[in-house]
Design a protein around this motif. Sequence first.
Motif, PDB file in Angstrom:
ATOM      1  N   UNK A 191       7.749  63.265  17.742  1.00 58.74           N
ATOM      2  CA  UNK A 191       8.064  64.846  17.664  1.00 58.74           C
ATOM      3  C   UNK A 191       7.405  65.497  19.199  1.00 58.74           C
ATOM      4  N   UNK A 192       6.443  64.805  20.053  1.00 58.21           N
ATOM      5  CA  UNK A 192       6.089  65.311  21.248  1.00 58.21           C
ATOM      6  C   UNK A 192       7.150  65.456  22.171  1.00 58.21           C
ATOM      7  N   UNK A 193       7.694  64.250  22.046  1.00 57.41           N
ATOM      8  CA  UNK A 193       9.149  64.166  22.876  1.00 57.41           C
ATOM      9  C   UNK A 193       9.921  65.072  22.606  1.00 57.41           C
ATOM     10  N   UNK A 194      10.357  65.509  21.511  1.00 55.62           N
ATOM     11  CA  UNK A 194      11.167  66.512  21.300  1.00 55.62           C
ATOM     12  C   UNK A 194      10.878  67.891  21.874  1.00 55.62           C
ATOM     13  N   UNK A 195       9.454  68.075  21.745  1.00 58.42           N
ATOM     14  CA  UNK A 195       9.113  69.369  22.296  1.00 58.42           C
ATOM     15  C   UNK A 195       9.030  69.422  23.974  1.00 58.42           C
ATOM     16  N   UNK A 196       9.214  68.127  24.393  1.00 59.04           N
ATOM     17  CA  UNK A 196       9.248  68.109  26.004  1.00 59.04           C
ATOM     18  C   UNK A 196      10.475  68.530  26.384  1.00 59.04           C
ATOM     19  N   UNK A 197      11.744  68.887  25.392  1.00 62.47           N
ATOM     20  CA  UNK A 197      13.010  69.403  25.763  1.00 62.47           C
ATOM     21  C   UNK A 197      12.669  70.657  26.609  1.00 62.47           C
ATOM     22  N   UNK A 198      11.797  71.525  25.959  1.00 58.99           N
ATOM     23  CA  UNK A 198      11.428  72.795  26.628  1.00 58.99           C
ATOM     24  C   UNK A 198      10.535  72.864  27.660  1.00 58.99           C
ATOM     25  N   UNK A 199       9.986  71.859  28.343  1.00 58.19           N
ATOM     26  CA  UNK A 199       8.871  71.809  29.101  1.00 58.19           C
ATOM     27  C   UNK A 199       9.717  71.767  30.540  1.00 58.19           C
ATOM     28  N   UNK A 200       9.358  72.854  31.267  1.00 58.66           N
ATOM     29  CA  UNK A 200       9.889  73.138  32.735  1.00 58.66           C
ATOM     30  C   UNK A 200       9.151  73.140  33.807  1.00 58.66           C
ATOM     31  N   UNK A 201       9.452  73.313  34.929  1.00 52.46           N
ATOM     32  CA  UNK A 201       8.546  73.241  35.899  1.00 52.46           C
ATOM     33  C   UNK A 201       7.328  74.322  35.900  1.00 52.46           C
TER      34      UNK A 201
END
Length: 620
Positions: free
Chosen positions: A220-230
């Motif tokens: 689940x945490x990895x899915x949220x990383x999709x929206x992690x940007x600089x």
Amino acid sequence: MVPIPPEELPEDTSHPAEATSTQPAGATSTHPAEATSTHPAGAMSTQPAGATSTQPAGAMSVYPEVQTATQPDACTNELLYKVDDVPPWYMCIFLGLQHYLTMVGATITIPFILTPLMCIDDNDPVRGKIVSSIVFVSGLVTLLQATFGVRLPIVQGGTFSFLVPTIAILTTSFDTCDLLPLHNMTAVGREEVWQVRMREVQGAIAVSAIFQVLVGFTGVMGVLLTWITPLTVVPTVTLVGLSLFDVAAKKAALHWGISFMTMAMMIVFSQYLRNVAFPLPTYTKNSGFALSKLQIFKLFPVLLAMCFSWGFCAVLTAAGVFPEGNKARTDLTTDLLDGSPWFRIPYPCQWGVPTVTVSGVFGMLAGVLASMIESVGDYYACARISGAPPPPTHAINRGIGTEGLGCILAGLWGTGNGTTSYSENIGAIGVTKVGSRRVVQFGAVIMLLLGMLGKFGALFVTIPEPVIGGVFCVMFSMITAVGLSTLQYVDLNSSRNLFVLGFSIFFGLALPKWMESNPGVVQTGSLILDQILTVLLQTSMFVGGLLGLLLDNTIPGSEEERGLLKWNAHLLDPAMEEEKTSARSRCYDLPVGMDTIRRWSWCRYIPVSPTFVGFVRKRV
């Protein structure tokens, strides 16, 4: 968002699992994964004379094709040891001790805050046992995290994120200590008073941490990383350092003279004297005795500064220069030192079987959420500062899941707290330029040993708080700078980006500060929801990171403007050559079983597998 079909992925069986070398000095190394000869240009080798390496010419632990795409030279070209490098064992001991001294000051603060709330007397030897327990568990979880978890040189320890819900449990579920006739109770009665409180906290931490385990290991945490940007990472990591300035300033203000001296020595050692090398005798079977030059100031600036300031304070304390009660004295914790046993192994349920209540578990979820958010920012900061590629999805999934397991262990062992990644030690890597995973593993073993050797563990508690404050001032500034360095990916001439950056950081500082000044302001009608919102809104990393995530993903802007073209270069791409793909992931490979994992195609669907790709953005 589309998953990558397994048939499109390159099969990679060219790299063996990371091997740990136990060869004696002078032996020939054949392990490509953790070679010790990866110093950047200009750095002096500390490899014993006569040692040879069969690593291919030009090979590096952080692979050139990855480094040029994602890691600018400014961040890594001065590292003495990168994440996969293995310093000599004797250096690992001192470097690991340096990490222990960096984390122990903040770690032991937590039991000192909690024990009065649990009705434990200041002179009760059980305080030393709780300190030993939290140090022991921190070492155990650090070893798991660095070896099988995110596999970065990141130290695990107690966290202040759990303090607010813990205090809420103790104050709402039990009578305050001043209302109890403790002086009229027997020793057994007083013991039961604090143990019943500890068991309640233990159960809340252990059960709530199951949520963190599921979030990590299910991906689940990895899915949220999709929206992690600089522009999400910058405020999150930067606020890790900025939000701690108050902690550093308060400790330093206890005696500014000692704190300034500690800071000055760290600056001189790590910056002005970093290239000064001392000749030290070495011995190998092939060459016998020889002299090798060691850059001692560059390797041990924190350890040297702390030990010198610590010794100076001890001399002034013995001479009576510091008045009684002054925080610069080294004899303020002698009761803890005297009451600590020489040898004691902490064990699960040592205070009794944990008890569980629904309100306690849901209240503690706030600490779990805040800890997860802070840790993701720490992973990016640690990877960048230790010369590793940005952590891929599977590594972050394992890291968060391992931290959840660590919180469960902390609850079972009865530390009164959870566990999280330590920003202080990431700052230490930035100062020492030693980002080796092996060093942190040695530090974890030192924590385990000192957690069992009560007298020796308590000895380091005598380090004065102003010394710790001086160290924190330097280290937290490094974390802040590392967070800001991610701005190189984005267009800083864009008014859109400047707005997202400025508002996220400013409001990430302003709202938590207001929340701290107005306790109890959140009134939703649900005590559990109040606790969760209070803890999250008091966490600068959560507020700033959430604002950065929402604003950067909703305000219109091109991918080039937002820095996504360069940022996403570290994501696995099915169009990559097989060599580059394997090189990218090898830094985060598991230490054993990689050949088997690469042969089993179904492992690509497991969120914590090093062959797991996850989701990538559609090409346009």
